[in-house]
Write a protein that holds these residues in place. Structure first.
Motif, short mmCIF file in Angstrom:
data_model
loop_
_atom_site.label_atom_id
_atom_site.label_comp_id
_atom_site.label_asym_id
_atom_site.label_seq_id
_atom_site.Cartn_x
_atom_site.Cartn_y
_atom_site.Cartn_z
N TYR A 1 3.88 14.52 8.90
CA TYR A 1 2.44 14.68 8.73
C TYR A 1 2.07 14.14 7.36
N PHE A 2 1.12 13.24 7.35
CA PHE A 2 0.79 12.54 6.11
C PHE A 2 -0.42 13.14 5.40
N GLY A 3 -0.36 13.04 4.09
CA GLY A 3 -1.50 13.39 3.28
C GLY A 3 -2.46 12.21 3.17
N PRO A 4 -3.58 12.41 2.49
CA PRO A 4 -4.59 11.36 2.38
C PRO A 4 -4.23 10.27 1.38
N GLY A 5 -3.21 10.53 0.57
CA GLY A 5 -2.79 9.52 -0.39
C GLY A 5 -3.44 9.69 -1.76
N THR A 6 -2.75 9.17 -2.76
CA THR A 6 -3.30 9.06 -4.11
C THR A 6 -3.32 7.58 -4.46
N ARG A 7 -4.50 7.13 -4.85
CA ARG A 7 -4.62 5.71 -5.22
C ARG A 7 -4.52 5.61 -6.74
N LEU A 8 -3.43 5.00 -7.19
CA LEU A 8 -3.18 4.85 -8.62
C LEU A 8 -3.61 3.46 -9.07
N THR A 9 -4.42 3.44 -10.10
CA THR A 9 -4.84 2.17 -10.69
C THR A 9 -4.40 2.15 -12.14
N VAL A 10 -3.66 1.13 -12.50
CA VAL A 10 -3.19 0.98 -13.88
C VAL A 10 -3.98 -0.15 -14.54
N THR A 11 -4.65 0.20 -15.62
CA THR A 11 -5.49 -0.80 -16.30
C THR A 11 -4.82 -1.33 -17.56
N GLU B 1 1.61 8.16 -18.56
CA GLU B 1 2.36 8.79 -17.47
C GLU B 1 1.40 9.15 -16.33
N ALA B 2 1.91 9.03 -15.11
CA ALA B 2 1.14 9.44 -13.93
C ALA B 2 1.91 10.54 -13.21
N ARG B 3 1.18 11.58 -12.86
CA ARG B 3 1.77 12.70 -12.09
C ARG B 3 0.99 12.87 -10.81
N LEU B 4 1.68 12.73 -9.69
CA LEU B 4 1.05 12.84 -8.39
C LEU B 4 1.60 14.08 -7.70
N ARG B 5 0.71 14.86 -7.12
CA ARG B 5 1.12 16.13 -6.52
C ARG B 5 0.96 16.12 -5.01
N ASN C 1 -4.73 25.63 9.16
CA ASN C 1 -3.75 24.89 8.37
C ASN C 1 -4.42 23.65 7.79
N ALA C 2 -4.47 23.58 6.46
CA ALA C 2 -5.21 22.52 5.81
C ALA C 2 -4.50 21.18 5.89
N GLY C 3 -3.28 21.14 6.32
CA GLY C 3 -2.56 19.89 6.35
C GLY C 3 -1.95 19.58 5.01
N VAL C 4 -1.38 18.40 4.91
CA VAL C 4 -0.75 17.98 3.67
C VAL C 4 -1.84 17.65 2.65
N MET C 5 -1.71 18.22 1.48
CA MET C 5 -2.70 17.99 0.43
C MET C 5 -2.09 17.16 -0.68
N GLN C 6 -2.88 16.22 -1.16
CA GLN C 6 -2.43 15.42 -2.30
C GLN C 6 -3.53 15.41 -3.35
N ASN C 7 -3.12 15.51 -4.58
CA ASN C 7 -4.10 15.34 -5.66
C ASN C 7 -3.45 14.74 -6.89
N PRO C 8 -4.22 14.01 -7.66
CA PRO C 8 -5.61 13.66 -7.35
C PRO C 8 -5.70 12.59 -6.26
N ARG C 9 -6.87 12.37 -5.75
CA ARG C 9 -7.03 11.32 -4.75
C ARG C 9 -7.08 9.94 -5.41
N HIS C 10 -7.64 9.92 -6.60
CA HIS C 10 -7.70 8.67 -7.37
C HIS C 10 -7.24 8.98 -8.79
N LEU C 11 -6.44 8.08 -9.33
CA LEU C 11 -5.91 8.29 -10.68
C LEU C 11 -5.91 6.96 -11.40
N VAL C 12 -6.54 6.95 -12.57
CA VAL C 12 -6.55 5.73 -13.39
C VAL C 12 -5.75 6.00 -14.65
N ARG C 13 -4.82 5.13 -14.93
CA ARG C 13 -3.99 5.26 -16.12
C ARG C 13 -3.93 3.91 -16.83
N ARG C 14 -3.82 3.99 -18.17
CA ARG C 14 -3.62 2.77 -18.95
C ARG C 14 -2.12 2.49 -18.99
#
Lengths: 115, 110
Positions: free
Chosen positions: A105-115, A18-22, A1-14
Motif C-alpha cells: 500500500y503506497f503513500g502519496p509521496g514526498t516531492r523533494l526539490t533541491v535548489t 539534510e532532508a528527512r522524509l517520514r 484506516n488512514a492509509g500510509v502517511m508521508q510527510n512532508p508532501r513537498h520539501l525544498v532543500r538547498r
C-alpha cells in the motif's frame, strides 16, 4: 484506516542541507519499503525495513542515504548533503507481511526539490 | 538482470475501443507480476496480480512465460480508465521488493 502517511508532501532543500522524509505505515503493518521516482522514470526500489531492522538496502546509494524504522514512530529516510540529482518523488509503501504475493500500500509521496 | 519494460509512454484510444498495455520482463526465476494504477491526484494502488487470475474493472492480464510478457487488456475502454499504469515484478518471496516499468499513460478520449 488512514492509509500510509508521508510527510512532508513537498520539501525544498538547498544543496548541502539534510532532508528527512517520514513514513507512517498502515495500522498493523510492520513492513516498509521506500522507492524513488526520478523525472520521466518509473519507481526504483531503495530499501526494505521491518521494525528496527534493515532487511534489504540493495537499492540505496552507498553514500549520504540512510533509513530507519524504529520500534516506535515512523520510518525515516534521511538524505545528507543533498545534491540536485536527489530531486525526485520518494514513495513509501507498507505491507502486512513479507513476500511478493502481498499487496503493498503506497503513500502519496514526498516531492523533494533541491535548489 | 531483473527488468520490466513498458515500451509505450502514452497510449491514446477512444471510448469503447480495446486497450492493450504492453509489459515485458526479464527475470531468471519465477517472477510474480503486478499491474499498479495511479489515477489523477490519487496514490498508486494495486490493480491486479497474475497469481489471482482475476478481472478487475474489466482488466485482465495473462502471464506468458514464453514471451516473458504480462500485457494488460480491456475489451472496451472507459473514460474513467484514464490513468498512469505501471507493470511491476517481484523477484521472490524473501523481500517482496518491486521492480517497476517506466509506466504508460492511458488516455481514453470521449
Amino acid at each position: 484506516n488512514a492509509g500510509v502517511m508521508q510527510n512532508p508532501r513537498h520539501l525544498v532543500r538547498r544543496r548541502g542541507q539534510e532532508a528527512r522524509l517520514r513514513c507512517s505505515p498502515m495500522k498493523g503493518h510492520s513492513h516498509v519499503y521506500w522507492y524513488r521516482q526520478l523525472p520521466e522514470e518509473g519507481l526504483k526500489f531503495m530499501v526494505y525495513l521491518q521494525k528496527e531492522n534493515i532487511i534489504d538496502e540493495s537499492g540505496m546509494p552507498k553514500e549520504r542515504f540512510s533509513a530507519e524504522f524504529p520500534k516506535e514512530g515512523p520510518s525515516i529516510l534521511r538524505i545528507q548533503q543533498v545534491v540536485r540529482g536527489d530531486s525526485a518523488a520518494y514513495f513509501c509503501a507498507s505491507s502486512g507481511r513479507t513476500g511478493g504475493s502481498y499487496e503493498q500500500y503506497f503513500g502519496p509521496g514526498t516531492r523533494l526539490t533541491v535548489t | 538482470a531483473q527488468r520490466v519494460t513498458q515500451p509505450e509512454k502514452l497510449l491514446s484510444v477512444f471510448k469503447g475501443a480495446p486497450v492493450e498495455l504492453k509489459c515485458n520482463y526479464s527475470y531468471s526465476g519465477s517472477p510474480e507480476l503486478f499491474w499498479y494504477v495511479q489515477y489523477s491526484r490519487q496514490r498508486l494502488q494495486l490493480l491486479l496480480r497474475h497469481i489471482s487470475r482475476e478481472s478487475i474493472k474489466g482488466f485482465t492480464a495473462d502471464l506468458n512465460k514464453g514471451e516473458t510478457s504480462f500485457h494488460l487488456k480491456k475489451p472496451f475502454a472507459q473514460e474513467e480508465d484514464s490513468a498512469m499504469y505501471y507493470c511491476a515484478l517481484s523477484g521472490g518471496s524473501n523481500t517482496g521488493k518491486l521492480i517497476f516499468g517506466q509506466g504508460t499513460t492511458l488516455q481514453v478520449k470521449p
